[in-house]
Design an enzyme around this catalytic site. Structure first.
Site, short mmCIF file in Angstrom:
data_model
loop_
_atom_site.label_atom_id
_atom_site.label_comp_id
_atom_site.label_asym_id
_atom_site.label_seq_id
_atom_site.Cartn_x
_atom_site.Cartn_y
_atom_site.Cartn_z
N TYR A 106 19.34 52.42 56.60
CA TYR A 106 19.50 53.85 56.86
C TYR A 106 18.21 54.59 56.54
O TYR A 106 17.47 54.22 55.63
CB TYR A 106 20.61 54.45 55.99
CG TYR A 106 22.00 54.08 56.41
CD1 TYR A 106 22.64 54.76 57.44
CD2 TYR A 106 22.68 53.04 55.80
CE1 TYR A 106 23.92 54.43 57.83
CE2 TYR A 106 23.96 52.69 56.19
CZ TYR A 106 24.58 53.39 57.21
OH TYR A 106 25.85 53.05 57.59
N TYR A 145 24.32 45.03 56.83
CA TYR A 145 23.52 45.21 55.62
C TYR A 145 24.33 44.83 54.39
O TYR A 145 25.56 44.92 54.38
CB TYR A 145 22.97 46.64 55.52
CG TYR A 145 24.00 47.75 55.48
CD1 TYR A 145 24.66 48.08 54.30
CD2 TYR A 145 24.27 48.48 56.62
CE1 TYR A 145 25.58 49.12 54.27
CE2 TYR A 145 25.20 49.52 56.61
CZ TYR A 145 25.86 49.83 55.43
OH TYR A 145 26.78 50.84 55.40
N ARG A 155 28.21 44.48 54.87
CA ARG A 155 28.95 45.31 55.82
C ARG A 155 28.74 44.77 57.23
O ARG A 155 27.61 44.52 57.63
CB ARG A 155 28.46 46.77 55.80
CG ARG A 155 28.59 47.54 54.50
CD ARG A 155 30.01 47.68 53.99
NE ARG A 155 31.09 47.78 54.94
CZ ARG A 155 31.43 48.87 55.66
NH1 ARG A 155 30.76 49.98 55.51
NH2 ARG A 155 32.44 48.86 56.49
N HIS A 158 28.30 48.65 62.01
CA HIS A 158 29.28 49.73 62.19
C HIS A 158 28.56 51.05 62.44
O HIS A 158 27.39 51.22 62.07
CB HIS A 158 30.18 49.87 60.96
CG HIS A 158 29.43 50.20 59.71
ND1 HIS A 158 28.82 49.23 58.93
CD2 HIS A 158 29.15 51.38 59.11
CE1 HIS A 158 28.21 49.82 57.91
NE2 HIS A 158 28.39 51.12 57.99
N HIS A 160 29.29 55.21 61.81
CA HIS A 160 30.14 56.21 61.17
C HIS A 160 30.44 57.33 62.16
O HIS A 160 29.55 57.76 62.90
CB HIS A 160 29.44 56.80 59.94
CG HIS A 160 29.20 55.80 58.86
ND1 HIS A 160 30.02 55.66 57.77
CD2 HIS A 160 28.23 54.86 58.70
CE1 HIS A 160 29.58 54.70 56.98
NE2 HIS A 160 28.48 54.19 57.53
FE LIG Z 1 27.43 52.50 56.70
#
Ligand SMILES: [Fe+2]
Length: 240
Positions: A106, A145, A155, A158, A160
């Site tokens: 991110y 990640y 994870r 995905h 959000h």
């Molecule tokens: Fe996330």
């Protein structure tokens, strides 16, 4: 929309606040029972967003942060309908998305994963549904990640989502996953949703018909607000 058209929430379909397999929930979950408050009109009539508030590239994450070239990664389209429990498309509602880049990182100061920042990818987008409740955006497929849960917690890829619906009472914040992801079965956050069928409603399906040949592959994901067939809230029993 008349007030009576909002359905009761089915709390048994949602993840419990306290779910030790997702370690963060242990400290975040409430220890006292919830207060029940009277609904007010503002919860079913607002907020209202208009197309004038959106920029022309807001629904194109490949170019909306680009400086020296397009974002790096597998080019994808994500599209589908936002519907209410009666199957009606919800028009003119704001859909916001945010995600990691193709390497799984991110653009956020707290994200220190080894994967590099992509200088041309911001990771945020937004759009309004059309008159039929249809939405679409272009992006790059996010990478998986690791996160600090238990040993080897990863994870799945995905995106959000936040969707406002026709009022605060329909607000949904959740995550969308990709068909065929091998990490899906191992995700501690997904596992907090008790019903396996409900988990599958968070999976976008490969949509070759919606793809742009030699350019962009498509995934289709429909979102249902409020009711027994609704998409699951990511972490709250009290909302969907
Ligand atoms: Fe996330």
């Amino acid at each position: 929309m008349p007030i009576q058209e909002f359905f009761q929430r089915d709390r048994d379909q949602h993840p419990p606040g306290y779910a030790p397999m997702y370690k963060t929930s242990v400290l975040r979950s409430p220890r006292l029972s919830l207060w029940s408050l009277q609904n007010s009109l503002s919860e079913v009539t607002g907020p209202v967003f208009g197309p004038d508030e959106l920029g022309p590239l807001d629904n194109d994450l490949i170019t909306n942060y680009a400086k020296s070239g397009d974002a790096i990664g597998e080019r994808i389209i994500v599209h589908g309908h936002v519907r209410d429990e009666n199957g009606r498309g919800i028009p003119n509602t704001l859909v916001e998305v945010w995600q990691a880049n193709a390497g799984g990182r991110y653009r956020h100061k707290n994200d220190t994963y080894f994967a590099p920042i992509d200088p041309n990818f911001g990771g945020c987008g937004r759009m309004m549904t059309d008159e039929n409740g249809y939405y679409a955006f272009r992006t790059v497929k996010p990478g998986a990640y690791p996160f600090r849960n238990y040993v080897n917690s990863w994870r799945p890829a995905h995106i959000h989502f936040s969707i406002y619906g026709t009022g605060w009472a329909q607000r949904l914040i959740t995550q969308m996953y990709f068909e065929g992801d091998p990490l899906f079965q191992h995700d501690s956050i997904l596992a907090t949703i008790p019903d396996p069928a409900a988990r599958l409603r968070l999976v976008a399906l490969l949509d070759l018909n919606g793809s742009v040949p030699l350019d962009t592959i498509a995934y289709r994901w429909d979102i249902i607000l409020r009711g027994s067939r609704s998409t699951m809230f990511e972490n709250k029993r009290e909302g969907n």
